[in-house]
Design an enzyme around this catalytic site. Structure first.
Site, short mmCIF file in Angstrom:
data_model
loop_
_atom_site.label_atom_id
_atom_site.label_comp_id
_atom_site.label_asym_id
_atom_site.label_seq_id
_atom_site.Cartn_x
_atom_site.Cartn_y
_atom_site.Cartn_z
N LYS A 138 -10.50 40.01 -27.05
CA LYS A 138 -10.71 38.40 -27.06
C LYS A 138 -12.02 39.26 -27.79
CE LYS A 138 -7.83 35.28 -25.69
NZ LYS A 138 -7.97 34.59 -24.66
N GLU A 180 -13.94 33.81 -11.91
CA GLU A 180 -12.74 34.33 -12.51
C GLU A 180 -11.59 34.94 -11.79
OE1 GLU A 180 -11.52 34.54 -15.59
OE2 GLU A 180 -13.63 33.74 -16.33
N LYS A 208 -4.32 41.40 -16.04
CA LYS A 208 -4.74 41.04 -16.89
C LYS A 208 -3.92 42.04 -18.10
CE LYS A 208 -8.02 39.62 -20.21
NZ LYS A 208 -9.55 39.04 -20.65
N GLU A 218 -2.04 36.23 -28.20
CA GLU A 218 -1.95 34.69 -27.28
C GLU A 218 -0.46 33.83 -27.77
OE1 GLU A 218 -5.76 32.85 -25.07
OE2 GLU A 218 -4.79 31.46 -25.97
N ARG A 222 -0.26 34.64 -22.52
CA ARG A 222 -1.45 35.40 -22.32
C ARG A 222 -2.50 33.55 -22.24
NH1 ARG A 222 -5.30 39.14 -25.57
NH2 ARG A 222 -7.21 38.83 -24.38
N ASN A 226 -6.62 31.73 -18.88
CA ASN A 226 -7.13 30.66 -19.94
C ASN A 226 -6.77 29.49 -18.36
OD1 ASN A 226 -8.03 31.44 -21.85
ND2 ASN A 226 -6.61 30.46 -22.57
N HIS A 229 -9.95 27.02 -18.27
CA HIS A 229 -11.16 26.72 -19.29
C HIS A 229 -11.47 25.98 -19.89
CE1 HIS A 229 -11.13 31.07 -17.66
NE2 HIS A 229 -11.90 31.50 -18.41
N HIS A 233 -15.18 25.06 -20.40
CA HIS A 233 -15.98 25.41 -21.54
C HIS A 233 -16.29 24.20 -21.88
CE1 HIS A 233 -12.59 28.95 -22.96
NE2 HIS A 233 -14.38 29.51 -22.37
N1 GLY Z 1 -10.42 35.81 -20.69
C1 GLY Z 1 -8.58 34.61 -21.43
C2 GLY Z 1 -8.51 36.19 -22.74
O1 GLY Z 1 -8.19 37.21 -22.12
O2 GLY Z 1 -6.95 35.97 -22.87
#
Ligand code: GLY
Length: 346
Positions: A138, A180, A208, A218, A222, A226, A229, A233
């Site tokens: 990303k 995180e 991950k 995503e 995936r 988040n 998040h 954000h």
């Molecule tokens: N930071 C979340 C992702 O990489 O999907």
């Protein structure tokens, strides 16, 4: 160099290694793509020179970008593009991001865009970049309307997580990384706290990598990465970036627990478990300041990338995390109140 371990993000012909350990940056020399003649190192002034690998037989050009989310911008991308062009970077050359999540996001997006996409590799120098930002492809920048609203999926050809960088990591950066890391406890519903720091970093990367390998763009699982998040954000934007990403994620994680509780998806005990992980295991503050205007937070959350047709969150349940669409604004606001009141004796 102590023993390094190598994990893999398995994406067919775009698979790549993630090397973790002390001195891992030196492993990068053998991981750069064949035929590279120029390397554009993108870094920040606060990244120690010693963390930037040296290369023989290639031209190395250095580009220093500014510190802070205001520099995670299209202006920075333009400056880099123009610098790459002046340095004569071609399609067979490589960008190397050396730094934290801001650097790897910006360097990755610059690489994704220059000449319609050239190779990129990363040296992750913060805990947050190691366990999240540098892995998974990303990339992107902010615009005034929101965080990471412009970007691309662009996988690196290699990532190295040099844990020597953590020896000199400022406390604020360490806090962000721990925020995180806390997220992964809820994704796998396991207590990772017995692992050493290096083992925990490797375990977060393994989790991950496995999620990204199964859903690179995503369209499903995936999105669980988040967790926490959506509010995070909104907090970053509405604090004018004075609250850093990892710190905001911590607040967002417990807020998501309050929201799931308000919606009857989890009980109070599970909310308490969220506090126990973020405060107990990671020693982080999850307080939601009264200073935020709820209308502004809700407006920002509506602009979240997950919110395609309605307010959308990753929420906990007895079966684990899932993406939940169509959340009512009433519940969103009730959960903001519950979060602020939590632990305040009446
Ligand atoms: N930071 C979340 C992702 O990489 O999907």
């Amino acid at each position: 160099m102590s023993a390094l371990r190598t994990l893999s993000v398995d994406l067919g012909e775009r698979s790549y290694p993630v090397v973790v350990g002390r001195g891992a940056r030196h492993a990068l020399r053998t991981l750069m793509p064949q035929g590279v003649r120029r390397i554009a190192v993108v870094t920040q002034a606060n990244v120690p020179d010693a963390l930037i690998p040296t290369f023989e037989g290639v031209e190395v050009h250095h580009f220093t970008i500014g510190d802070g989310e205001a520099h995670k911008s299209l202006e920075t991308i333009q400056d880099l593009m123009r610098g790459f062009a002046r340095a004569g970077l071609t399609r067979s050359d490589c960008v190397l991001g050396v730094g934290g999540g801001l650097v790897t996001d910006v360097a990755g997006f610059a690489a994704a865009s220059y000449h319609r996409g050239i190779a990129v590799a990363h040296v992750a120098t913060t805990l947050l970049a190691m366990v999240d930002a540098a892995i998974g492809g990303k990339t992107g920048v902010n615009i005034p309307e929101g965080k990471n609203l412009v970007g691309a999926f662009w996988q690196p050809c290699a990532v190295v997580c040099d844990t020597e960088a953590l020896d000199t990591l400022p406390e604020s950066e360490d806090r962000c990384g721990r925020g995180e890391m806390a997220k992964y406890h809820f994704i796998v519903r396991e207590d990772l706290s017995a692992l050493s720091l290096e083992d925990r970093i490797a375990e977060c990367i393994r989790i991950k990598a496995e999620v990204v390998a199964g859903d690179e763009r995503e369209s499903g699982r995936r999105a669980l990465l988040n967790y926490g998040h959506t509010l995070a954000h909104a907090i970053e934007v509405n604090s004018n970036w004075s609250i850093a990403h990892g710190e905001a994620v911590v607040i967002g994680l417990v807020y998501a627990a309050h929201l799931a509780n308000v919606m009857g998806r989890i009980d109070e005990r599970r909310v308490t478990e969220h506090y126990a992980v973020v405060q107990g295991t990671y020693g982080l503050s999850a307080t939601l300041s009264d200073g935020f205007d709820d209308d502004a937070l809700v407006a920002s959350m509506k602009r979240d990338k997950k919110a395609v047709t309605s307010l959308t969150f990753v929420l906990d349940s007895s079966d684990g995390l899932e993406v939940v669409e169509g959340i009512s604004e009433v519940h969103i606001r009730e959960a903001l109140t519950a979060h602020r009141r939590y632990g305040v004796s009446s």
